[in-house]
Design a protein around this motif. Structure first.
Motif, PDB file in Angstrom:
ATOM      1  N   ARG A  36       0.818  -1.213   0.000  1.00 18.06           N
ATOM      2  CA  ARG A  36       0.000   0.000   0.000  1.00 18.06           C
ATOM      3  C   ARG A  36       0.856   1.269   0.000  1.00 18.06           C
ATOM      4  N   ALA A  37       2.164   1.103  -0.040  1.00 19.01           N
ATOM      5  CA  ALA A  37       3.083   2.242   0.059  1.00 19.01           C
ATOM      6  C   ALA A  37       3.055   3.113  -1.197  1.00 19.01           C
ATOM      7  N   ALA A  38       3.232   4.402  -0.994  1.00 14.27           N
ATOM      8  CA  ALA A  38       3.280   5.355  -2.099  1.00 14.27           C
ATOM      9  C   ALA A  38       4.478   5.082  -3.012  1.00 14.27           C
ATOM     10  N   CYS A  39       5.510   4.438  -2.488  1.00 13.97           N
ATOM     11  CA  CYS A  39       6.720   4.172  -3.270  1.00 13.97           C
ATOM     12  C   CYS A  39       6.639   2.864  -4.063  1.00 13.97           C
ATOM     13  N   ALA A  40       5.579   2.091  -3.859  1.00 14.83           N
ATOM     14  CA  ALA A  40       5.453   0.820  -4.596  1.00 14.83           C
ATOM     15  C   ALA A  40       5.500   1.120  -6.092  1.00 14.83           C
ATOM     16  N   GLY A  41       6.404   0.489  -6.763  1.00 11.83           N
ATOM     17  CA  GLY A  41       6.569   0.703  -8.201  1.00 11.83           C
ATOM     18  C   GLY A  41       7.524   1.831  -8.546  1.00 11.83           C
ATOM     19  N   ALA A  42       7.940   2.617  -7.557  1.00 12.61           N
ATOM     20  CA  ALA A  42       8.893   3.703  -7.806  1.00 12.61           C
ATOM     21  C   ALA A  42      10.302   3.133  -7.956  1.00 12.61           C
ATOM     22  N   ASP A  43      11.180   3.910  -8.533  1.00  8.02           N
ATOM     23  CA  ASP A  43      12.576   3.509  -8.684  1.00  8.02           C
ATOM     24  C   ASP A  43      13.214   3.399  -7.306  1.00  8.02           C
ATOM     25  N   GLY A  44      13.643   2.203  -6.937  1.00 10.31           N
ATOM     26  CA  GLY A  44      14.243   1.960  -5.627  1.00 10.31           C
ATOM     27  C   GLY A  44      15.488   2.783  -5.373  1.00 10.31           C
ATOM     28  N   ASP A  45      16.232   3.134  -6.435  1.00  9.54           N
ATOM     29  CA  ASP A  45      17.439   3.937  -6.265  1.00  9.54           C
ATOM     30  C   ASP A  45      17.136   5.297  -5.650  1.00  9.54           C
ATOM     31  N   LEU A  46      15.952   5.808  -5.880  1.00  8.71           N
ATOM     32  CA  LEU A  46      15.559   7.090  -5.322  1.00  8.71           C
ATOM     33  C   LEU A  46      15.573   7.046  -3.792  1.00  8.71           C
ATOM     34  N   VAL A  58      16.995  12.831  -1.989  1.00  6.97           N
ATOM     35  CA  VAL A  58      16.445  12.628  -0.651  1.00  6.97           C
ATOM     36  C   VAL A  58      15.171  13.440  -0.494  1.00  6.97           C
ATOM     37  N   GLN A  59      15.195  14.679  -0.950  1.00  5.64           N
ATOM     38  CA  GLN A  59      14.007  15.529  -0.835  1.00  5.64           C
ATOM     39  C   GLN A  59      12.847  14.962  -1.641  1.00  5.64           C
ATOM     40  N   THR A  60      13.114  14.436  -2.834  1.00  2.76           N
ATOM     41  CA  THR A  60      12.072  13.822  -3.659  1.00  2.76           C
ATOM     42  C   THR A  60      11.506  12.593  -2.965  1.00  2.76           C
ATOM     43  N   ALA A  61      12.370  11.757  -2.414  1.00  5.41           N
ATOM     44  CA  ALA A  61      11.917  10.561  -1.694  1.00  5.41           C
ATOM     45  C   ALA A  61      11.054  10.957  -0.500  1.00  5.41           C
ATOM     46  N   LYS A  62      11.480  11.978   0.237  1.00  7.99           N
ATOM     47  CA  LYS A  62      10.720  12.429   1.400  1.00  7.99           C
ATOM     48  C   LYS A  62       9.352  12.997   0.996  1.00  7.99           C
ATOM     49  N   GLU A  63       9.281  13.631  -0.169  1.00 13.55           N
ATOM     50  CA  GLU A  63       7.997  14.144  -0.659  1.00 13.55           C
ATOM     51  C   GLU A  63       7.034  12.994  -0.953  1.00 13.55           C
ATOM     52  N   ILE A  64       7.553  11.912  -1.515  1.00 14.38           N
ATOM     53  CA  ILE A  64       6.728  10.730  -1.773  1.00 14.38           C
ATOM     54  C   ILE A  64       6.262  10.147  -0.446  1.00 14.38           C
ATOM     55  N   CYS A  65       7.170  10.037   0.501  1.00  5.83           N
ATOM     56  CA  CYS A  65       6.837   9.497   1.825  1.00  5.83           C
ATOM     57  C   CYS A  65       5.793  10.351   2.543  1.00  5.83           C
ATOM     58  N   ALA A  66       5.856  11.655   2.356  1.00  2.37           N
ATOM     59  CA  ALA A  66       4.928  12.558   3.043  1.00  2.37           C
ATOM     60  C   ALA A  66       3.477  12.273   2.664  1.00  2.37           C
ATOM     61  N   LYS A  67       3.253  11.735   1.470  1.00  4.65           N
ATOM     62  CA  LYS A  67       1.901  11.444   0.995  1.00  4.65           C
ATOM     63  C   LYS A  67       1.509   9.979   1.210  1.00  4.65           C
ATOM     64  N   CYS A  68       2.379   9.212   1.840  1.00  8.83           N
ATOM     65  CA  CYS A  68       2.195   7.766   1.943  1.00  8.83           C
ATOM     66  C   CYS A  68       1.244   7.379   3.080  1.00  8.83           C
TER      67      CYS A  68
END
Length: 112
Positions: A36-46, A58-68
């Motif tokens: 159910r994670a917002a990062c599912a399917g995202a590039d793991g390297d990010l 890091v900031q982009t990853a944190k933005e994805i996490c903020a909406k998770c």
């Protein structure tokens, strides 16, 4: 005898063999939080950047996490595992108490 299966880590994409991936379920019988994670399917390297913790990655990853919707479960997993690398639940390794070598931060390193 438990059957061993090969699975791919949801963020790194690396294969790991186990009877039950430790990140797979919140508790027995529940749907895996990482699905159910917002990062599912995202590039793991990010989520495993090679630069400093202030980098654009890091900031982009944190933005994805903020909406998770499962950010808390993800962060709790990283703290309990423990997971010394990568962005988990919107936190960097340093924010979770790890240095860049994957070792716990000592009191003297915190002052630096």
């Amino acid at each position: 005898m438990k059957k061993t299966m090969c699975t791919r880590h949801p963020l790194t994409g690396y294969e790991q063999a186990s009877a039950q991936p430790r990140y797979a379920v919140d508790s027995p019988g529940h749907v895996a939080w990482h699905l159910r994670a917002a990062c599912a399917g995202a590039d793991g390297d990010l989520f495993f950047p090679t630069g400093r913790e202030t980098s654009a990655e890091v900031q982009t990853a944190k933005e994805i996490c903020a909406k998770c919707p499962v950010r808390t479960a993800c962060r709790e997993y990283a703290e309990k595992a423990p997971e010394p690398f990568g962005i988990w639940g919107g936190t960097t390794p340093g924010e979770r108490g790890w240095n860049r070598s994957g070792r716990p931060i000592s009191p003297t390193e915190e002052d630096i």
